[in-house]
Design a protein around this motif. Structure first.
Motif, PDB file in Angstrom:
ATOM      1  N   LEU A 139     -51.549  54.775  -1.081  1.00  0.00           N
ATOM      2  CA  LEU A 139     -51.545  55.554  -2.321  1.00  0.00           C
ATOM      3  C   LEU A 139     -50.694  56.814  -2.203  1.00  0.00           C
ATOM      4  N   ARG A 140     -50.763  57.482  -1.047  1.00  0.00           N
ATOM      5  CA  ARG A 140     -49.949  58.689  -0.854  1.00  0.00           C
ATOM      6  C   ARG A 140     -48.464  58.365  -0.975  1.00  0.00           C
ATOM      7  N   THR A 141     -48.058  57.243  -0.404  1.00  0.00           N
ATOM      8  CA  THR A 141     -46.649  56.877  -0.429  1.00  0.00           C
ATOM      9  C   THR A 141     -46.242  56.340  -1.790  1.00  0.00           C
ATOM     10  N   ALA A 142     -47.155  55.677  -2.491  1.00  0.00           N
ATOM     11  CA  ALA A 142     -46.823  55.144  -3.811  1.00  0.00           C
ATOM     12  C   ALA A 142     -46.439  56.257  -4.773  1.00  0.00           C
ATOM     13  N   THR A 143     -47.183  57.360  -4.735  1.00  0.00           N
ATOM     14  CA  THR A 143     -46.879  58.484  -5.617  1.00  0.00           C
ATOM     15  C   THR A 143     -45.516  59.083  -5.292  1.00  0.00           C
ATOM     16  N   ALA A 144     -45.253  59.305  -3.988  1.00  0.00           N
ATOM     17  CA  ALA A 144     -43.947  59.837  -3.580  1.00  0.00           C
ATOM     18  C   ALA A 144     -42.832  58.853  -3.911  1.00  0.00           C
ATOM     19  N   GLY A 145     -43.117  57.557  -3.740  1.00  0.00           N
ATOM     20  CA  GLY A 145     -42.110  56.545  -4.052  1.00  0.00           C
ATOM     21  C   GLY A 145     -41.763  56.499  -5.537  1.00  0.00           C
ATOM     22  N   MET A 146     -42.769  56.684  -6.379  1.00  0.00           N
ATOM     23  CA  MET A 146     -42.515  56.711  -7.820  1.00  0.00           C
ATOM     24  C   MET A 146     -41.608  57.873  -8.194  1.00  0.00           C
ATOM     25  N   LEU A 147     -41.848  59.051  -7.608  1.00  0.00           N
ATOM     26  CA  LEU A 147     -40.997  60.202  -7.893  1.00  0.00           C
ATOM     27  C   LEU A 147     -39.569  59.952  -7.422  1.00  0.00           C
ATOM     28  N   THR A 148     -39.432  59.351  -6.239  1.00  0.00           N
ATOM     29  CA  THR A 148     -38.101  59.032  -5.728  1.00  0.00           C
ATOM     30  C   THR A 148     -37.383  58.054  -6.641  1.00  0.00           C
ATOM     31  N   TYR A 149     -38.092  57.067  -7.137  1.00  0.00           N
ATOM     32  CA  TYR A 149     -37.493  56.075  -8.019  1.00  0.00           C
ATOM     33  C   TYR A 149     -37.064  56.691  -9.350  1.00  0.00           C
ATOM     34  N   MET A 150     -37.891  57.589  -9.888  1.00  0.00           N
ATOM     35  CA  MET A 150     -37.548  58.224 -11.165  1.00  0.00           C
ATOM     36  C   MET A 150     -36.283  59.074 -11.041  1.00  0.00           C
ATOM     37  N   ALA A 178     -58.579  59.290   9.678  1.00  0.00           N
ATOM     38  CA  ALA A 178     -58.386  57.972   9.066  1.00  0.00           C
ATOM     39  C   ALA A 178     -57.415  58.046   7.892  1.00  0.00           C
ATOM     40  N   ILE A 179     -57.479  59.141   7.131  1.00  0.00           N
ATOM     41  CA  ILE A 179     -56.582  59.305   5.997  1.00  0.00           C
ATOM     42  C   ILE A 179     -55.138  59.476   6.450  1.00  0.00           C
ATOM     43  N   LEU A 180     -54.942  60.176   7.576  1.00  0.00           N
ATOM     44  CA  LEU A 180     -53.590  60.571   7.980  1.00  0.00           C
ATOM     45  C   LEU A 180     -52.946  59.677   9.023  1.00  0.00           C
ATOM     46  N   ILE A 181     -53.739  58.960   9.822  1.00  0.00           N
ATOM     47  CA  ILE A 181     -53.226  58.334  11.026  1.00  0.00           C
ATOM     48  C   ILE A 181     -52.146  57.292  10.748  1.00  0.00           C
ATOM     49  N   LEU A 182     -52.187  56.637   9.612  1.00  0.00           N
ATOM     50  CA  LEU A 182     -51.196  55.600   9.294  1.00  0.00           C
ATOM     51  C   LEU A 182     -50.233  56.054   8.193  1.00  0.00           C
ATOM     52  N   SER A 183     -50.241  57.342   7.882  1.00  0.00           N
ATOM     53  CA  SER A 183     -49.425  57.817   6.761  1.00  0.00           C
ATOM     54  C   SER A 183     -47.929  57.748   7.033  1.00  0.00           C
ATOM     55  N   TRP A 184     -47.538  57.547   8.288  1.00  0.00           N
ATOM     56  CA  TRP A 184     -46.123  57.462   8.631  1.00  0.00           C
ATOM     57  C   TRP A 184     -45.537  56.078   8.344  1.00  0.00           C
ATOM     58  N   LEU A 185     -46.377  55.042   8.288  1.00  0.00           N
ATOM     59  CA  LEU A 185     -45.865  53.679   8.199  1.00  0.00           C
ATOM     60  C   LEU A 185     -45.236  53.341   6.844  1.00  0.00           C
ATOM     61  N   PRO A 186     -45.903  53.595   5.709  1.00  0.00           N
ATOM     62  CA  PRO A 186     -45.258  53.282   4.425  1.00  0.00           C
ATOM     63  C   PRO A 186     -43.940  54.025   4.204  1.00  0.00           C
ATOM     64  N   PRO A 187     -43.839  55.341   4.527  1.00  0.00           N
ATOM     65  CA  PRO A 187     -42.526  55.982   4.395  1.00  0.00           C
ATOM     66  C   PRO A 187     -41.461  55.345   5.269  1.00  0.00           C
ATOM     67  N   LEU A 188     -41.856  54.864   6.456  1.00  0.00           N
ATOM     68  CA  LEU A 188     -40.901  54.193   7.326  1.00  0.00           C
ATOM     69  C   LEU A 188     -40.384  52.908   6.675  1.00  0.00           C
ATOM     70  N   ASN A 205     -31.118  49.855   3.660  1.00  0.00           N
ATOM     71  CA  ASN A 205     -30.522  48.522   3.533  1.00  0.00           C
ATOM     72  C   ASN A 205     -30.253  48.149   2.078  1.00  0.00           C
ATOM     73  N   LYS A 206     -30.261  49.168   1.191  1.00  0.00           N
ATOM     74  CA  LYS A 206     -29.917  49.025  -0.222  1.00  0.00           C
ATOM     75  C   LYS A 206     -30.827  48.046  -0.954  1.00  0.00           C
ATOM     76  N   ILE A 207     -32.100  48.046  -0.553  1.00  0.00           N
ATOM     77  CA  ILE A 207     -33.113  47.274  -1.277  1.00  0.00           C
ATOM     78  C   ILE A 207     -33.768  48.213  -2.281  1.00  0.00           C
ATOM     79  N   GLY A 208     -33.926  47.772  -3.527  1.00  0.00           N
ATOM     80  CA  GLY A 208     -34.441  48.622  -4.585  1.00  0.00           C
ATOM     81  C   GLY A 208     -35.761  49.285  -4.228  1.00  0.00           C
ATOM     82  N   ILE A 209     -35.891  50.552  -4.633  1.00  0.00           N
ATOM     83  CA  ILE A 209     -37.111  51.298  -4.329  1.00  0.00           C
ATOM     84  C   ILE A 209     -38.316  50.660  -5.008  1.00  0.00           C
ATOM     85  N   LYS A 210     -38.112  50.071  -6.191  1.00  0.00           N
ATOM     86  CA  LYS A 210     -39.256  49.467  -6.882  1.00  0.00           C
ATOM     87  C   LYS A 210     -39.836  48.306  -6.073  1.00  0.00           C
ATOM     88  N   TRP A 211     -38.996  47.648  -5.272  1.00  0.00           N
ATOM     89  CA  TRP A 211     -39.514  46.603  -4.397  1.00  0.00           C
ATOM     90  C   TRP A 211     -40.324  47.227  -3.258  1.00  0.00           C
TER      91      TRP A 211
END
Length: 431
Positions: free
Chosen positions: A211-222, A331-341, A349-355
Motif C-alpha cells: 500500500l505504501r508503494t502503491a500511493t507513491a507509484g500513483m503519484l509517479t504515474y500522474m 513488520a510495517i517497514l521491514i519489506l518496504s524496500w522491495l516494491p520500490p525496487l 526497462n521501460k515497462i509502464g508504471i501502471k503495470w
C-alpha cells in the motif's frame, strides 16, 4: 535513474534504515521508563529538522535529503511510542469503543493531511509559488504545527513504567535485538500467538509495503505518464485522502458486524480490484478518470488502516505492549524496500508504471491469504486477553533469565494498574 524513480528508492531505503533502529528503541521502551522522554526528544529533533528545511534550495538538496532521512527515522520512533500506548488504552476503554477510537485516529490523521494539502494548493495557486517557494512555506507551517501539537500531546500522555527488568551484563542494543528474536520465536511457538497474532503480523508485512508503494507509484504515474500539473496532482491527492477518511469511518460498520480482521481482508481485496482496474482506466487520453480511480482506491485504504489499528490494539497481550509495538512497526517497514525496487527495475526497462502498480496486487493477495490463516476472531481475542505462555520455556536460555522474566511480569502487572489509574484520572472515558 529518473528523479521520481530515485524518490521511490529513497522511500524504500528510509523504511529499511528505520526498521534497523527499531529494536533499540523497543528496548528503551521495554526496559526503562523513558518512553515519553524518548518520544519527546524524537519529536523535538523532527520539528528542528522541519525548521532547518525552510532554507531548502537547489544548491543544498543533498544535505536536505540526509536530514529528511533522519526525520523519517525520528517519525518512526514517534510512531512506535504512539502504538505502544494503544493496547493499554484498549484495555481501559474496551474493544468496542477502541474500534471507534481507531477510526477516529485514522480520520484525524487523514483530515489533517487533507487540510494541509488543501492549504498548500490554495496558497500556491493564489500567490503563484514555484516549487522552492511552496516547499519553504510548507516547512514553515509544518514546523509551527508539529511543535505545537507534539508538545501539547506528549504533555498529556501519562507516565509509562518499564515492562521488563534489564540484566546487569546486557546492553540495551543487545537486549533489543535479543528481544526481537525472542518475540519472533515466541510468536511462532506459543499456541496463544501463532494461530492469530503471527498471521496478522505476517499479513501486515506484505499489505503495508504494497500500500505504501502503491500511493507513491500513483503519484509517479500522474506526473510522468499522465503529465498532470502540480495543482491537478494536489487535487488528486486530496481526493484520495477524503475518500480514505470516508473509508475509515464506514469501516466501523463492517467491523461491528464482523470483526477488524474481516475489515482488513475485504479492504485488501477491494484495493486489489482497483489496482487491476488501473491497467485499463489509467491512460493519458482519459486522464480525468484518475479522480474516480483515487476515490475507489482511497475508501478501502482508509478502511484497511482503521481495521489494522483495531486488530493490533486488541491482540497485544498484557505486559508486552512496547515489545510488540516495536515488532509491529518492524513488520510495517521491514519489506518496504522491495516494491520500490520492483518499480525501479520495471521503469528502467521501460515497462509502464501502471503495470508496476498492478503487480502490487501480489502483495495484497499474499496478505489476504496470510490473514485467512487466522483462527476465528473470538478465539484469538480470548487468548490475547488471558495469554498462557505454553512455550515460554523454549525461549528461555537459563534459569536466571526465567527469574528475570517473572520479575518483569510482576512489574508489568503493577504497571498496568498504574497506567489504568492514570488513564481513568485523565478522563479517557470521554473518548
Amino acid at each position: 535513474f529518473k528523479p521520481n524513480v530515485t524518490l521511490l528508492i529513497i522511500t524504500g531505503s528510509v523504511g529499511f534504515i528505520a526498521a534497523v533502529f527499531m529494536p533499540l528503541i523497543g528496548a528503551i521502551f521495554d526496559y526503562t521508563d523513558k518512553r515519553r522522554i524518548v518520544a519527546s526528544i524524537a519529536s523535538f529533533v523532527y520539528c528542528l529538522i522541519q525548521g532547518i528545511q525552510i532554507t531548502i534550495a537547489y544548491s543544498n538538496w543533498f544535505p536536505m535529503l540526509i536530514l529528511q532521512i533522519v526525520a523519517a527515522v525520528m517519525y518512526c520512533i514517534i510512531t512506535v511510542s504512539q502504538y505502544a500506548y494503544l493496547p493499554e488504552l484498549a484495555k481501559v476503554i474496551g474493544e468496542e469503543r477502541m474500534v471507534l477510537a481507531s477510526a477516529i485516529f485514522i480520520m484525524a490523521n487523514l483530515l489533517g493531511n487533507l487540510c494541509f494539502i488543501s492549504l498548500m494548493v490554495s496558497l500556491a495557486t493564489i500567490y503563484g509559488f514555484n516549487h522552492i517557494q511552496t516547499a519553504r512555506v510548507s516547512q514553515m507551517i509544518t514546523t509551527g504545527l508539529c511543535s505545537l501539537l507534539y508538545g501539547y500531546g506528549w504533555w498529556l500522555v501519562p507516565y509509562a513504567p518499564p515492562r521488563h527488568e534489564q540484566q546487569a551484563d546486557q546492553s540495551l542494543l543487545c537486549a533489543g535485538f535479543k528481544q526481537v528474536l525472542k518475540t519472533f520465536k515466541e510468536i511462532n511457538a506459543n499456541d496463544d500467538y501463532r494461530h492469530g497474532l503471527r498471521w496478522f503480523l505476517y499479513g501486515v508485512v506484505f499489505a503495508s509495503s504494497g500500500l505504501r508503494t502503491a500511493t507513491a507509484g500513483m503519484l509517479t504515474y500522474m506526473v510522468n505518464d499522465l503529465q498532470m500539473p502540480p495543482s491537478t496532482t494536489g487535487i488528486a491527492i486530496m481526493t484520495v485522502l477524503l475518500a480514505a477518511v470516508f473509508g475509515s469511518r464506514t469501516s466501523t460498520i463492517l467491523t461491528k458486524r464482523t470483526n477488524p480482521v474481516t475489515t482488513m481482508k475485504v479492504s485488501l481485496f477491494s484495493v486489489s480490484i482497483v489496482l487491476l482496474m488501473g491497467m485499463f482506466l489509467l491512460a493519458k487520453e482519459n486522464a480525468r478518470l484518475i479522480y474516480l480511480y483515487t476515490v475507489l482506491y482511497g475508501i478501502p485504504v482508509g478502511a484497511f488502516y482503521a481495521g489494522q489499528t483495531a486488530t493490533f490494539s486488541s491482540l497485544i497481550p498484557k505486559g508486552q505492549e512496547s515489545e510488540f509495538s516495536g515488532f509491529f512497526v518492524n513488520a510495517i517497514l521491514i519489506l518496504s524496500w522491495l516494491p520500490p525496487l520492483l518499480f525501479t527495475i520495471m521503469a528502467q526497462n521501460k515497462i509502464g508504471i501502471k503495470w508496476g502498480i498492478a503487480t502490487l496486487v501480489i502483495f495484497s493477495s499474499v496478505s489476504i491469504i496470510l490473514l485467512q490463516m487466522m483462527e476465528p476472531w473470538d478465539r484469538i481475542r480470548e487468548s490475547a486477553q488471558d495469554p498462557v505462555s505454553k512455550s515460554s520455556e523454549e525461549c528461555v536460555e537459563c534459569d536466571d533469565i526465567e527469574k528475570t522474566e517473572n520479575k518483569s511480569n510482576e512489574s508489568a502487572k503493577s504497571g498496568d494498574i498504574e497506567l489504568n489509574e492514570i488513564w481513568n484520572d485523565s478522563g479517557v472515558d470521554d473518548v
